[in-house]
Design a protein around this motif. Structure first.
Motif, PDB file in Angstrom:
ATOM      1  N   ARG A 338       0.823  -1.204   0.000  1.00 38.16           N
ATOM      2  CA  ARG A 338       0.000   0.000   0.000  1.00 38.16           C
ATOM      3  C   ARG A 338       0.861   1.260   0.000  1.00 38.16           C
ATOM      4  O   ARG A 338       0.603   2.193  -0.719  1.00 38.16           O
ATOM      5  N   GLU A 339       1.933   1.264   0.788  1.00 36.50           N
ATOM      6  CA  GLU A 339       2.749   2.483   0.833  1.00 36.50           C
ATOM      7  C   GLU A 339       4.228   2.204   0.617  1.00 36.50           C
ATOM      8  O   GLU A 339       5.073   2.950   1.097  1.00 36.50           O
ATOM      9  N   ALA A 340       4.507   1.117  -0.053  1.00 41.12           N
ATOM     10  CA  ALA A 340       5.917   0.776  -0.290  1.00 41.12           C
ATOM     11  C   ALA A 340       6.041  -0.148  -1.500  1.00 41.12           C
ATOM     12  O   ALA A 340       5.043  -0.715  -1.965  1.00 41.12           O
ATOM     13  N   VAL A 341       7.256  -0.275  -1.981  1.00 41.18           N
ATOM     14  CA  VAL A 341       7.508  -1.226  -3.070  1.00 41.18           C
ATOM     15  C   VAL A 341       8.696  -2.106  -2.691  1.00 41.18           C
ATOM     16  O   VAL A 341       9.475  -1.756  -1.799  1.00 41.18           O
ATOM     17  N   ALA A 342       8.835  -3.225  -3.391  1.00 37.99           N
ATOM     18  CA  ALA A 342       9.990  -4.091  -3.133  1.00 37.99           C
ATOM     19  C   ALA A 342      10.350  -4.847  -4.401  1.00 37.99           C
ATOM     20  O   ALA A 342       9.476  -5.109  -5.234  1.00 37.99           O
ATOM     21  N   THR A 343      11.631  -5.157  -4.525  1.00 39.32           N
ATOM     22  CA  THR A 343      12.088  -5.951  -5.671  1.00 39.32           C
ATOM     23  C   THR A 343      12.978  -7.083  -5.187  1.00 39.32           C
ATOM     24  O   THR A 343      13.832  -6.884  -4.309  1.00 39.32           O
ATOM     25  N   VAL A 344      12.794  -8.218  -5.837  1.00 44.32           N
ATOM     26  CA  VAL A 344      13.656  -9.374  -5.596  1.00 44.32           C
ATOM     27  C   VAL A 344      14.304  -9.704  -6.933  1.00 44.32           C
ATOM     28  O   VAL A 344      13.617  -9.715  -7.958  1.00 44.32           O
ATOM     29  N   LYS A 345      15.590  -9.943  -6.929  1.00 46.23           N
ATOM     30  CA  LYS A 345      16.233 -10.466  -8.142  1.00 46.23           C
ATOM     31  C   LYS A 345      17.002 -11.709  -7.725  1.00 46.23           C
ATOM     32  O   LYS A 345      17.850 -11.639  -6.819  1.00 46.23           O
ATOM     33  N   VAL A 346      16.692 -12.834  -8.364  1.00 47.06           N
ATOM     34  CA  VAL A 346      17.383 -14.071  -8.014  1.00 47.06           C
ATOM     35  C   VAL A 346      17.860 -14.769  -9.278  1.00 47.06           C
ATOM     36  O   VAL A 346      17.220 -14.670 -10.325  1.00 47.06           O
ATOM     37  N   GLY A 347      18.974 -15.463  -9.188  1.00 46.72           N
ATOM     38  CA  GLY A 347      19.450 -16.154 -10.371  1.00 46.72           C
ATOM     39  C   GLY A 347      20.456 -17.231 -10.039  1.00 46.72           C
ATOM     40  O   GLY A 347      21.252 -17.094  -9.103  1.00 46.72           O
ATOM     41  N   ILE A 348      20.377 -18.347 -10.790  1.00 47.77           N
ATOM     42  CA  ILE A 348      21.453 -19.333 -10.687  1.00 47.77           C
ATOM     43  C   ILE A 348      22.181 -19.431 -12.023  1.00 47.77           C
ATOM     44  O   ILE A 348      23.096 -20.220 -12.193  1.00 47.77           O
ATOM     45  N   GLY A 349      21.730 -18.595 -12.988  1.00 46.24           N
ATOM     46  CA  GLY A 349      22.410 -18.593 -14.288  1.00 46.24           C
ATOM     47  C   GLY A 349      22.768 -17.180 -14.704  1.00 46.24           C
ATOM     48  O   GLY A 349      23.112 -16.926 -15.854  1.00 46.24           O
ATOM     49  N   VAL A 350      22.665 -16.257 -13.758  1.00 44.19           N
ATOM     50  CA  VAL A 350      22.971 -14.845 -14.016  1.00 44.19           C
ATOM     51  C   VAL A 350      23.690 -14.335 -12.788  1.00 44.19           C
ATOM     52  O   VAL A 350      23.349 -14.707 -11.677  1.00 44.19           O
ATOM     53  N   LYS A 351      24.703 -13.510 -13.000  1.00 45.96           N
ATOM     54  CA  LYS A 351      25.428 -13.011 -11.821  1.00 45.96           C
ATOM     55  C   LYS A 351      25.172 -11.513 -11.655  1.00 45.96           C
ATOM     56  O   LYS A 351      25.190 -10.759 -12.624  1.00 45.96           O
ATOM     57  N   SER A 352      24.948 -11.115 -10.416  1.00 55.76           N
ATOM     58  CA  SER A 352      24.744  -9.693 -10.133  1.00 55.76           C
ATOM     59  C   SER A 352      25.301  -9.378  -8.749  1.00 55.76           C
ATOM     60  O   SER A 352      25.762 -10.274  -8.046  1.00 55.76           O
ATOM     61  N   GLU A 353      25.260  -8.106  -8.371  1.00 51.80           N
ATOM     62  CA  GLU A 353      25.768  -7.689  -7.057  1.00 51.80           C
ATOM     63  C   GLU A 353      24.761  -8.117  -5.986  1.00 51.80           C
ATOM     64  O   GLU A 353      23.619  -7.631  -6.001  1.00 51.80           O
TER      65      GLU A 353
END
Ligand code: CTP
Length: 443
Positions: A338-353
């Motif tokens: 309602r008053e916030a947002v969130a993001t999840v990024k997950v990967g076992i075939g992609v690399k990120s920070e």
């Protein structure tokens, strides 16, 4: 007046302790006893101490031998204490012989003979003695076996997997190695399940029906209702069912959640969590490969659900698939609250920070990669002079604390929920929606 100081944990106070305190007292006129604080003990690898700091202080007080009791809280404190209290003699049991010779610069150092045949560790072992079985074949179980050695009172007795060929050498060396789940269950009090996510629900149910306690890696089930049923079954059977996720049991992570809840960065408006690992795709790869969302989704969602709750208004799961392997090698989830947002990024075939950022109206919390096994985070403000850094010792990535929490729960007959049930159910629901391709886009 001759002043003497000694230190110890004094868990489950026994006659070895009392004999030491008596002899320490006789070395001078005034005895100061330093009782080691829980956090400091953990950082020295003494985990699973049974009594609270206050109980241990009370026990030392009750001996009537200490003229003064202090708390030992940090590395290097002994030198400070010796100077501050103008100590003449530092004394400790002979198990520490030589280790405190560096204090000779400040006072006399005397090692007293340790009493044979008794120790807190032995008493702790006698009190619990939990036989644990493992389920699965992932390499993570090797870490688990190693970590269990740091916890008094738990023995990993054996392992069950549908195909023994996939086990590592360490796993093969356990006392019981079997492809028969019943056989393992008959020989243990509890199991730790780290099998393929698709298999877990059935394995948990089977163990609970046979009256065994279960520690199961998250997600416990890939369906919300089935997950709820498992917890109901555990209750009906008088067994402990605990969700395992090492991050939830680490001190830095739980302090971070408390600070964020306590308003340190104002109102929380956004949570962004990234967890990726290229290695696991191949390491676990001999058996059926795990989805990115199954592998990393629970951990990445943990701070989001713990900080913003589980009643999100909308979500969208966007996945990139590897057609050969039929798994999502990368998934991104956008949550709208309602008053916030969130993001999840997950990967076992992609690399990120692999960082975690919690943004608030007054500042933000930054946890550097890999945030899921962190011992460190920063609270940052508009004015960098106000920034604060937090550091907490993390041993064994949190796994040993997870085992301790499980043992305590079994002893008490009740789990202290490090992971709220609503979070557990929300994770299962997310997995279910992913399986059903609900709120889903493929790229
Ligand atoms: N001590 C002793 N004789 C024993 C046990 C402990 O003289 N049988 C001494 C230790 O050498 C230390 C003090 O008592 O000076 C406090 O020890 P502590 O580490 O609290 O107790 P332990 O029983 O050694 O605990 P653990 O098994 O966890 O190492």
């Amino acid at each position: 007046m001759k002043k003497v100081i000694t230190y110890g944990t004094y868990d489950l106070l026994h006659y070895g302790h009392i004999r030491l305190l008596e002899r320490a007292k006789n070395l001078g006129d005034y005895l100061i006893v330093g009782v080691t604080a829980d956090d400091f003990d953990k950082s020295r690898g003494k985990i699973n101490v049974r009594q609270s700091l206050m109980e241990r202080v009370e026990a030392v007080k009750a001996t009537g031998l200490a003229d003064e009791i202090i708390i030992e809280e940090y590395e290097g404190q002994k030198i400070d204490d010796i100077k501050r209290f103008e100590i003449d003699i530092f004394t400790i049991g002979s198990d520490w012989k030589g280790k405190f010779d560096y204090l000779k610069e400040y006072c006399e150092v005397i090692y007293l003979d340790r009493t044979e045949g008794i120790s807190s560790s032995e008493l702790r072992k006698k009190k619990s003695g939990l036989m644990l079985g493992l389920v699965g074949e992932a390499l993570f179980l090797d870490k688990f076996i190693k970590e269990s050695c740091y916890v008094n009172g738990v023995t990993v007795k054996g392992i069950y997997t549908p195909s023994v060929d996939l086990l590592s050498n360490q796993q093969r060396n356990l006392f019981i190695v079997t492809e028969d789940y019943d056989y393992l269950l008959k020989n243990v009090d509890a199991v730790f399940i780290y099998a393929h996510p698709k298999l877990r629900e059935r394995q948990v149910r089977y163990a609970l029906e046979r009256g065994k306690h279960v520690l199961c890696e998250s997600p416990v089930a890939l369906n919300e209702n089935k997950c709820r049923e498992l917890f109901e079954l555990a209750e009906a059977k008088g067994c402990i069912l605990m969700e395992a996720m090492k991050t939830a049991y680490s001190t830095a992570f739980s302090r971070l959640i408390l600070l964020a809840h306590g308003g340190k960065i104002g109102k929380i408006v956004s949570v962004d969590a990234t967890c990726t690992s290229l290695r696991d795709m191949y390491e676990e790869g001999e058996a059926e490969i795990w989805n990115s969302l199954n592998k990393w989704g629970p951990t990445a969602c943990l701070p989001i659900f713990q900080l913003l709750g589980t009643n999100y208004c909308e979500k969208k799961i966007i996945s990139h698939f590897n057609e050969n392997r039929k798994i999502d090698v990368f998934s991104k989830i956008d949550f709208l609250f309602r008053e916030a947002v969130a993001t999840v990024k997950v990967g076992i075939g992609v690399k990120s920070e692999g960082e975690l950022i919690i943004s608030g109206t007054q500042g933000y919390i930054y946890v550097p990669a890999p945030w899921w096994k962190t011992d460190y985070f920063e609270i940052r403000y508009e004015n960098p002079a106000e920034n604060k850094r937090y550091f907490y010792q993390l041993d064994g990535e949190g796994i040993r604390y997870e085992i301790v929490a499980f043992m305590r729960a079994i002893e008490k007959g009740k789990a202290d929920f490090y992971i709220d049930k609503n979070v557990t159910y929300a994770i299962a629901k997310l997995m279910e929606d992913f399986e059903n391709r609900k709120d889903f886009v493929q790229i």
